[in-house]
Design a protein around this motif. Structure first.
Motif, PDB file in Angstrom:
ATOM      1  N   LYS A 232       0.743  -1.199  -0.005  1.00  0.00           N
ATOM      2  CA  LYS A 232      -0.132   0.102  -0.011  1.00  0.00           C
ATOM      3  C   LYS A 232       0.813   1.268   0.167  1.00  0.00           C
ATOM      4  O   LYS A 232       0.387   2.313  -0.510  1.00  0.00           O
ATOM      5  CB  LYS A 232      -0.890  -0.156   1.258  1.00  0.00           C
ATOM      6  N   ALA A 233       2.010   1.302   0.663  1.00  0.00           N
ATOM      7  CA  ALA A 233       2.838   2.431   0.778  1.00  0.00           C
ATOM      8  C   ALA A 233       3.834   2.464  -0.609  1.00  0.00           C
ATOM      9  O   ALA A 233       4.245   3.511  -0.946  1.00  0.00           O
ATOM     10  CB  ALA A 233       3.556   2.397   1.961  1.00  0.00           C
ATOM     11  N   ALA A 234       4.187   1.427  -1.329  1.00  0.00           N
ATOM     12  CA  ALA A 234       4.806   1.561  -2.596  1.00  0.00           C
ATOM     13  C   ALA A 234       4.215   2.034  -3.637  1.00  0.00           C
ATOM     14  O   ALA A 234       3.040   2.133  -3.893  1.00  0.00           O
ATOM     15  CB  ALA A 234       5.347   0.065  -2.891  1.00  0.00           C
ATOM     16  N   ARG A 235       4.856   3.004  -4.380  1.00  0.00           N
ATOM     17  CA  ARG A 235       4.232   3.441  -5.915  1.00  0.00           C
ATOM     18  C   ARG A 235       5.180   2.789  -6.800  1.00  0.00           C
ATOM     19  O   ARG A 235       6.347   2.560  -6.735  1.00  0.00           O
ATOM     20  CB  ARG A 235       4.560   4.918  -5.763  1.00  0.00           C
ATOM     21  N   PHE A 236       4.360   2.309  -8.040  1.00  0.00           N
ATOM     22  CA  PHE A 236       4.909   1.558  -9.165  1.00  0.00           C
ATOM     23  C   PHE A 236       4.958   2.717  -9.984  1.00  0.00           C
ATOM     24  O   PHE A 236       5.198   1.999 -11.301  1.00  0.00           O
ATOM     25  CB  PHE A 236       3.908   0.366  -9.232  1.00  0.00           C
ATOM     26  N   ASN A 237       4.478   3.885 -10.112  1.00  0.00           N
ATOM     27  CA  ASN A 237       4.490   4.781 -11.536  1.00  0.00           C
ATOM     28  C   ASN A 237       6.108   5.375 -11.413  1.00  0.00           C
ATOM     29  O   ASN A 237       5.970   6.590 -11.465  1.00  0.00           O
ATOM     30  CB  ASN A 237       3.517   5.882 -11.022  1.00  0.00           C
ATOM     31  N   LEU A 238       6.723   4.478 -11.741  1.00  0.00           N
ATOM     32  CA  LEU A 238       8.291   4.800 -11.869  1.00  0.00           C
ATOM     33  C   LEU A 238       8.590   4.475 -13.457  1.00  0.00           C
ATOM     34  O   LEU A 238       7.696   4.082 -14.067  1.00  0.00           O
ATOM     35  CB  LEU A 238       9.203   4.080 -10.853  1.00  0.00           C
ATOM     36  N   THR A 239       9.796   4.705 -13.679  1.00  0.00           N
ATOM     37  CA  THR A 239      10.409   4.314 -15.064  1.00  0.00           C
ATOM     38  C   THR A 239      10.497   2.882 -15.452  1.00  0.00           C
ATOM     39  O   THR A 239      11.136   2.612 -16.463  1.00  0.00           O
ATOM     40  CB  THR A 239      11.669   5.122 -15.184  1.00  0.00           C
TER      41      THR A 239
ATOM     42  N   GLU B  97       0.491   1.881 -18.612  1.00  0.00           N
ATOM     43  CA  GLU B  97      -0.369   2.934 -18.987  1.00  0.00           C
ATOM     44  C   GLU B  97      -1.168   2.603 -20.288  1.00  0.00           C
ATOM     45  O   GLU B  97      -2.345   3.353 -20.519  1.00  0.00           O
ATOM     46  CB  GLU B  97       0.469   4.288 -19.331  1.00  0.00           C
ATOM     47  N   LYS B  98      -0.728   1.486 -20.926  1.00  0.00           N
ATOM     48  CA  LYS B  98      -1.371   1.209 -22.221  1.00  0.00           C
ATOM     49  C   LYS B  98      -2.738   0.440 -21.609  1.00  0.00           C
ATOM     50  O   LYS B  98      -3.732   0.572 -22.415  1.00  0.00           O
ATOM     51  CB  LYS B  98      -0.470  -0.196 -22.711  1.00  0.00           C
ATOM     52  N   HIS B  99      -2.899  -0.100 -20.609  1.00  0.00           N
ATOM     53  CA  HIS B  99      -4.210  -0.628 -20.000  1.00  0.00           C
ATOM     54  C   HIS B  99      -4.806   0.518 -19.001  1.00  0.00           C
ATOM     55  O   HIS B  99      -5.553  -0.015 -18.011  1.00  0.00           O
ATOM     56  CB  HIS B  99      -3.870  -1.873 -19.589  1.00  0.00           C
TER      57      HIS B  99
ATOM     58  N   PRO C 162      -1.154   0.835 -10.509  1.00  0.00           N
ATOM     59  CA  PRO C 162      -0.946   1.526 -11.665  1.00  0.00           C
ATOM     60  C   PRO C 162       0.616   1.883 -11.981  1.00  0.00           C
ATOM     61  O   PRO C 162       1.459   2.157 -10.985  1.00  0.00           O
ATOM     62  CB  PRO C 162      -1.727   2.689 -11.659  1.00  0.00           C
ATOM     63  N   ALA C 163       1.162   1.519 -13.056  1.00  0.00           N
ATOM     64  CA  ALA C 163       2.470   1.948 -13.355  1.00  0.00           C
ATOM     65  C   ALA C 163       2.599   3.322 -14.272  1.00  0.00           C
ATOM     66  O   ALA C 163       3.270   3.765 -14.939  1.00  0.00           O
ATOM     67  CB  ALA C 163       3.288   0.745 -14.401  1.00  0.00           C
ATOM     68  N   PHE C 164       1.459   4.125 -13.591  1.00  0.00           N
ATOM     69  CA  PHE C 164       1.283   5.575 -14.053  1.00  0.00           C
ATOM     70  C   PHE C 164       0.529   6.139 -13.150  1.00  0.00           C
ATOM     71  O   PHE C 164       0.410   5.651 -12.129  1.00  0.00           O
ATOM     72  CB  PHE C 164       0.532   5.509 -15.478  1.00  0.00           C
TER      73      PHE C 164
ATOM     74  N   SER D  18      -6.103  12.613 -10.505  1.00  0.00           N
ATOM     75  CA  SER D  18      -6.818  13.109  -9.034  1.00  0.00           C
ATOM     76  C   SER D  18      -8.014  12.325  -8.632  1.00  0.00           C
ATOM     77  O   SER D  18      -8.966  11.796  -9.659  1.00  0.00           O
ATOM     78  CB  SER D  18      -6.973  14.600  -9.210  1.00  0.00           C
ATOM     79  N   ASN D  19      -8.111  12.064  -7.452  1.00  0.00           N
ATOM     80  CA  ASN D  19      -9.318  11.194  -6.846  1.00  0.00           C
ATOM     81  C   ASN D  19      -9.325   9.876  -7.365  1.00  0.00           C
ATOM     82  O   ASN D  19     -10.385   9.160  -7.275  1.00  0.00           O
ATOM     83  CB  ASN D  19     -10.525  11.942  -7.159  1.00  0.00           C
ATOM     84  N   VAL D  20      -8.201   9.085  -7.725  1.00  0.00           N
ATOM     85  CA  VAL D  20      -8.217   8.000  -8.146  1.00  0.00           C
ATOM     86  C   VAL D  20      -7.078   7.047  -7.338  1.00  0.00           C
ATOM     87  O   VAL D  20      -6.067   7.447  -7.160  1.00  0.00           O
ATOM     88  CB  VAL D  20      -7.763   7.668  -9.626  1.00  0.00           C
ATOM     89  N   LYS D  21      -7.365   6.115  -6.789  1.00  0.00           N
ATOM     90  CA  LYS D  21      -6.677   5.434  -5.614  1.00  0.00           C
ATOM     91  C   LYS D  21      -5.330   4.910  -6.569  1.00  0.00           C
ATOM     92  O   LYS D  21      -5.542   4.437  -7.479  1.00  0.00           O
ATOM     93  CB  LYS D  21      -7.349   4.155  -4.923  1.00  0.00           C
ATOM     94  N   THR D  22      -4.336   4.642  -5.925  1.00  0.00           N
ATOM     95  CA  THR D  22      -2.933   4.135  -6.415  1.00  0.00           C
ATOM     96  C   THR D  22      -2.927   2.918  -6.184  1.00  0.00           C
ATOM     97  O   THR D  22      -1.746   2.295  -6.329  1.00  0.00           O
ATOM     98  CB  THR D  22      -1.902   5.062  -5.996  1.00  0.00           C
ATOM     99  N   CYS D  23      -3.870   2.210  -5.439  1.00  0.00           N
ATOM    100  CA  CYS D  23      -3.768   0.698  -5.183  1.00  0.00           C
ATOM    101  C   CYS D  23      -5.170   0.155  -4.619  1.00  0.00           C
ATOM    102  O   CYS D  23      -5.833   0.843  -4.180  1.00  0.00           O
ATOM    103  CB  CYS D  23      -2.700   0.503  -3.815  1.00  0.00           C
TER     104      CYS D  23
END
Length: 190
Positions: free
Chosen positions: A24-31, A127-129, A163-165, A169-174
């Motif tokens: 939950k703490a990790a962010r996958f929207n990286l390169t 991001e393709k999906h 998401p890898a992107f 706004s207002n969209v959960k990242t997990c």
């Protein structure tokens, strides 16, 4: 063959809750551009939290450890990362070219339950999906939600969609479709 007994108490269950927090703490929207990039990213994130885990981290990217495989249907299946030899199997799938990785990971996770008490799936959506991720975040993937909830409740297989992107706004990242933190059947939004 039967599944390992996965009781929802004790040190292995405590580690499941810790992994839940790490995901939950990790962010996958990286390169990251490949599944291996995301596996290494998450493996390092888990290692950075090793002091919070009671079990031993075993990773495919670490040359000093060996992840235990599960032999089933003529093939060895090996998770990306584990906590102990029989505790938690972690499978990360980068969903980029095809959405078939979700089916593959669900099948693998059922095989992993033969050896491991709990399984954690992390589906990293490219991001393709993006449209698929946004539909899931908006509650428009009810069948997938039900499948993942049932796998959680009945089989100790916990799944996250990330998401890898930047989803907006207002969209959960997990999105976590599991019952780790609650005993009621509900979608847990990360």
């Amino acid at each position: 063959m039967t599944f390992q007994v996965g009781r929802r108490r004790g040190s292995v269950w405590d580690d499941v809750n810790t992994i839940d927090g790490i995901v939950k703490a990790a962010r996958f929207n990286l390169t990251g551009k490949t599944e291996r990039d995301f596996e290494m990213l998450f493996s390092e994130r888990v290692r950075a939290n090793a002091d919070r885990l009671k079990g031993k981290i075993i990773s495919q990217v670490d040359k000093e450890t060996h992840v235990q495989s599960v032999y089933c249907f003529g093939k060895k299946h090996r998770p990306d990362l584990t906590i102990n030899d029989d505790g938690i199997a972690i499978e990360l799938k980068f969903i980029n070219n095809s959405l078939n990785g979700i089916k593959e990971a669900i099948g693998q996770s059922i095989f992993y339950r033969i050896r491991y008490r709990f399984v954690v799936n992390i589906f990293v959506i490219s991001e393709k999906h993006k449209d698929v991720y946004l539909k899931a975040a908006n509650g428009e993937e009810k069948d997938l939600e039900e499948i993942l909830k049932n796998l959680s409740i009945d089989n100790n297989i916990f799944s996250y969609i990330v998401p890898a992107f930047t989803p907006g706004s207002n969209v959960k990242t997990c999105l976590g479709f599991n019952d780790i933190r609650t005993s009621i059947l509900a979608m847990a939004m990360c």
